[in-house]
Design an enzyme around this catalytic site. Sequence first.
Site, PDB file in Angstrom:
ATOM      1  N   LYS A  69       0.838  -1.197   0.000  1.00 37.91           N
ATOM      2  CA  LYS A  69       0.000   0.000   0.000  1.00 37.91           C
ATOM      3  C   LYS A  69       0.884   1.263   0.000  1.00 37.91           C
ATOM      4  O   LYS A  69       2.099   1.180   0.221  1.00 37.91           O
ATOM      5  CB  LYS A  69      -0.908  -0.041   1.224  1.00 37.91           C
ATOM      6  CG  LYS A  69      -1.887  -1.229   1.231  1.00 37.91           C
ATOM      7  CD  LYS A  69      -2.742  -1.159   2.490  1.00 37.91           C
ATOM      8  CE  LYS A  69      -3.629  -2.383   2.626  1.00 37.91           C
ATOM      9  NZ  LYS A  69      -4.428  -2.311   3.877  1.00 37.91           N
ATOM     10  N   TYR A 100     -12.285  -2.862  -2.201  1.00 40.03           N
ATOM     11  CA  TYR A 100     -12.752  -2.852  -0.813  1.00 40.03           C
ATOM     12  C   TYR A 100     -14.279  -2.847  -0.707  1.00 40.03           C
ATOM     13  O   TYR A 100     -14.829  -2.375   0.300  1.00 40.03           O
ATOM     14  CB  TYR A 100     -12.159  -1.655  -0.068  1.00 40.03           C
ATOM     15  CG  TYR A 100     -10.695  -1.843   0.297  1.00 40.03           C
ATOM     16  CD1 TYR A 100     -10.294  -2.917   1.084  1.00 40.03           C
ATOM     17  CD2 TYR A 100      -9.730  -0.941  -0.127  1.00 40.03           C
ATOM     18  CE1 TYR A 100      -8.955  -3.098   1.425  1.00 40.03           C
ATOM     19  CE2 TYR A 100      -8.389  -1.117   0.217  1.00 40.03           C
ATOM     20  CZ  TYR A 100      -8.013  -2.190   0.996  1.00 40.03           C
ATOM     21  OH  TYR A 100      -6.691  -2.371   1.344  1.00 40.03           O
ATOM     22  N   GLU A 153      -9.451 -10.494  -7.199  1.00 47.28           N
ATOM     23  CA  GLU A 153      -8.488  -9.388  -7.109  1.00 47.28           C
ATOM     24  C   GLU A 153      -7.471  -9.424  -8.251  1.00 47.28           C
ATOM     25  O   GLU A 153      -7.084  -8.373  -8.765  1.00 47.28           O
ATOM     26  CB  GLU A 153      -7.799  -9.420  -5.738  1.00 47.28           C
ATOM     27  CG  GLU A 153      -8.782  -9.045  -4.626  1.00 47.28           C
ATOM     28  CD  GLU A 153      -8.294  -9.332  -3.216  1.00 47.28           C
ATOM     29  OE1 GLU A 153      -7.124  -9.752  -3.051  1.00 47.28           O
ATOM     30  OE2 GLU A 153      -9.086  -9.133  -2.275  1.00 47.28           O
ATOM     31  N   ARG A 208       3.817  -6.987   9.014  1.00 51.69           N
ATOM     32  CA  ARG A 208       3.173  -5.953   9.848  1.00 51.69           C
ATOM     33  C   ARG A 208       3.756  -5.933  11.254  1.00 51.69           C
ATOM     34  O   ARG A 208       3.932  -4.865  11.850  1.00 51.69           O
ATOM     35  CB  ARG A 208       1.664  -6.186   9.876  1.00 51.69           C
ATOM     36  CG  ARG A 208       0.996  -5.846   8.537  1.00 51.69           C
ATOM     37  CD  ARG A 208      -0.407  -6.397   8.482  1.00 51.69           C
ATOM     38  NE  ARG A 208      -1.123  -6.023   7.279  1.00 51.69           N
ATOM     39  CZ  ARG A 208      -2.103  -6.756   6.742  1.00 51.69           C
ATOM     40  NH1 ARG A 208      -2.469  -7.899   7.304  1.00 51.69           N
ATOM     41  NH2 ARG A 208      -2.712  -6.343   5.646  1.00 51.69           N
ATOM     42  N   ASN A 230      -1.315  -0.177   7.542  1.00 49.31           N
ATOM     43  CA  ASN A 230      -0.757  -1.515   7.806  1.00 49.31           C
ATOM     44  C   ASN A 230       0.026  -2.077   6.621  1.00 49.31           C
ATOM     45  O   ASN A 230       0.192  -3.279   6.478  1.00 49.31           O
ATOM     46  CB  ASN A 230      -1.849  -2.474   8.299  1.00 49.31           C
ATOM     47  CG  ASN A 230      -2.933  -2.709   7.272  1.00 49.31           C
ATOM     48  OD1 ASN A 230      -2.917  -2.135   6.189  1.00 49.31           O
ATOM     49  ND2 ASN A 230      -3.880  -3.573   7.609  1.00 49.31           N
ATOM     50  N   HIS A 250      -1.427  -5.688   1.691  1.00 47.02           N
ATOM     51  CA  HIS A 250      -2.695  -6.413   1.521  1.00 47.02           C
ATOM     52  C   HIS A 250      -2.404  -7.790   0.954  1.00 47.02           C
ATOM     53  O   HIS A 250      -1.516  -7.940   0.118  1.00 47.02           O
ATOM     54  CB  HIS A 250      -3.615  -5.667   0.545  1.00 47.02           C
ATOM     55  CG  HIS A 250      -4.720  -6.537   0.036  1.00 47.02           C
ATOM     56  ND1 HIS A 250      -5.872  -6.739   0.746  1.00 47.02           N
ATOM     57  CD2 HIS A 250      -4.811  -7.307  -1.076  1.00 47.02           C
ATOM     58  CE1 HIS A 250      -6.645  -7.596   0.070  1.00 47.02           C
ATOM     59  NE2 HIS A 250      -6.019  -7.950  -1.038  1.00 47.02           N
ATOM     60  N   THR A 280      -4.219  -8.346  10.460  1.00 46.73           N
ATOM     61  CA  THR A 280      -4.658  -7.082   9.851  1.00 46.73           C
ATOM     62  C   THR A 280      -4.366  -5.896  10.768  1.00 46.73           C
ATOM     63  O   THR A 280      -3.908  -4.848  10.308  1.00 46.73           O
ATOM     64  CB  THR A 280      -6.174  -7.153   9.551  1.00 46.73           C
ATOM     65  OG1 THR A 280      -6.409  -8.255   8.681  1.00 46.73           O
ATOM     66  CG2 THR A 280      -6.665  -5.868   8.900  1.00 46.73           C
ATOM     67  N   ARG A 314      -0.840 -14.604   3.803  1.00 45.62           N
ATOM     68  CA  ARG A 314      -1.492 -13.922   4.931  1.00 45.62           C
ATOM     69  C   ARG A 314      -0.691 -14.098   6.222  1.00 45.62           C
ATOM     70  O   ARG A 314      -0.593 -13.178   7.033  1.00 45.62           O
ATOM     71  CB  ARG A 314      -2.913 -14.460   5.123  1.00 45.62           C
ATOM     72  CG  ARG A 314      -3.836 -14.243   3.932  1.00 45.62           C
ATOM     73  CD  ARG A 314      -4.553 -12.934   3.965  1.00 45.62           C
ATOM     74  NE  ARG A 314      -5.484 -12.841   5.066  1.00 45.62           N
ATOM     75  CZ  ARG A 314      -6.246 -11.770   5.286  1.00 45.62           C
ATOM     76  NH1 ARG A 314      -6.193 -10.728   4.465  1.00 45.62           N
ATOM     77  NH2 ARG A 314      -7.068 -11.725   6.313  1.00 45.62           N
TER      78      ARG A 314
HETATM   79  P1  ATP Z   1      -6.241  -6.682   3.895  1.00 39.41           P
HETATM   80  O1  ATP Z   1      -7.348  -6.919   2.907  1.00 39.41           O
HETATM   81  O2  ATP Z   1      -5.682  -5.288   3.819  1.00 39.41           O
HETATM   82  O3  ATP Z   1      -5.190  -7.747   3.912  1.00 39.41           O
HETATM   83  P2  ATP Z   1      -8.018  -7.792   5.800  1.00 39.41           P
HETATM   84  O4  ATP Z   1      -8.736  -8.412   4.679  1.00 39.41           O
HETATM   85  O5  ATP Z   1      -7.342  -8.675   6.781  1.00 39.41           O
HETATM   86  O6  ATP Z   1      -6.929  -6.762   5.305  1.00 39.41           O
HETATM   87  P3  ATP Z   1     -10.278  -6.056   6.287  1.00 39.41           P
HETATM   88  O7  ATP Z   1     -11.082  -6.075   7.533  1.00 39.41           O
HETATM   89  O8  ATP Z   1     -10.862  -6.519   5.014  1.00 39.41           O
HETATM   90  O9  ATP Z   1      -8.944  -6.838   6.628  1.00 39.41           O
HETATM   91  O10 ATP Z   1      -9.719  -4.580   6.129  1.00 39.41           O
HETATM   92  C1  ATP Z   1      -9.120  -4.183   4.940  1.00 39.41           C
HETATM   93  C2  ATP Z   1      -8.293  -2.944   5.184  1.00 39.41           C
HETATM   94  O11 ATP Z   1      -9.122  -1.877   5.642  1.00 39.41           O
HETATM   95  C3  ATP Z   1      -7.237  -3.100   6.276  1.00 39.41           C
HETATM   96  O12 ATP Z   1      -6.052  -3.685   5.806  1.00 39.41           O
HETATM   97  C4  ATP Z   1      -7.032  -1.667   6.693  1.00 39.41           C
HETATM   98  O13 ATP Z   1      -6.148  -0.999   5.781  1.00 39.41           O
HETATM   99  C5  ATP Z   1      -8.406  -1.061   6.533  1.00 39.41           C
HETATM  100  N1  ATP Z   1      -9.085  -1.025   7.818  1.00 39.41           N
HETATM  101  C6  ATP Z   1      -9.717  -2.049   8.438  1.00 39.41           C
HETATM  102  N2  ATP Z   1     -10.227  -1.675   9.614  1.00 39.41           N
HETATM  103  C7  ATP Z   1      -9.913  -0.358   9.762  1.00 39.41           C
HETATM  104  C8  ATP Z   1     -10.147   0.627  10.768  1.00 39.41           C
HETATM  105  N3  ATP Z   1     -10.828   0.348  11.866  1.00 39.41           N
HETATM  106  N4  ATP Z   1      -9.674   1.864  10.549  1.00 39.41           N
HETATM  107  C9  ATP Z   1      -8.991   2.172   9.432  1.00 39.41           C
HETATM  108  N5  ATP Z   1      -8.744   1.298   8.440  1.00 39.41           N
HETATM  109  C10 ATP Z   1      -9.181   0.050   8.611  1.00 39.41           C
END
Ligand code: ATP
Length: 139
Positions: free
Chosen positions: A9, A49, A128, A104, A114, A117, A93, A87
């Site tokens: 990112k 997203y 994706e 991370r 973070n 992705h 996450t 992952r």
């Molecule tokens: P990723 O898809 O980034 O690997 P994930 O699938 O494990 O993460 P998701 O819950 O889908 O997690 O969240 C996707 C992304 O949205 C996170 O990586 C983060 O960048 C952002 N995000 C999630 N929760 C929050 C939050 N509370 N505040 C800000 N950003 C958030």
Amino acid sequence: KERTFIAVKPDGVQRGLVSDIISRFERRGYKLVGLKLLVPSVGLAKEHYADLSSKPFFAGLVDYMTNGKAPVVGMVWEGPAVIKQGRVMLGATDPKAAGPGTIRGDYCLTIGRNICHGSDSAESAQKEIELWFGGRGEV
Ligand code: ATP
């Protein structure tokens, strides 16, 4: 052959962590089959997203991914169990829960920044790769 979509990112690119993240996947033995540097369009980020569209942080997340202060590095990696192991290599996450030795866990502290992705399932990986690479999985 299993493939996953991994992205560095904008915060990871801005902080100079691209080579380290690529290196970790290469050293593990995974094969890099697609790589592109881009500022994603708002449409691409919203689609990526889509599951989070009702969340309060959604607008901020899309802006952060697309505002061009730094680009995103999108990658397709191939190899045994690469979706799950990718992952694991990224870590939780929320970096507060990410263990040492993960990307991370080693480099960040807040969920909104973070660094990276990784696709969370075979279905997400397929979707994706299609979205970011037009389905070819390589460019
Ligand atoms: P990723 O898809 O980034 O690997 P994930 O699938 O494990 O993460 P998701 O819950 O889908 O997690 O969240 C996707 C992304 O949205 C996170 O990586 C983060 O960048 C952002 N995000 C999630 N929760 C929050 C939050 N509370 N505040 C800000 N950003 C958030």
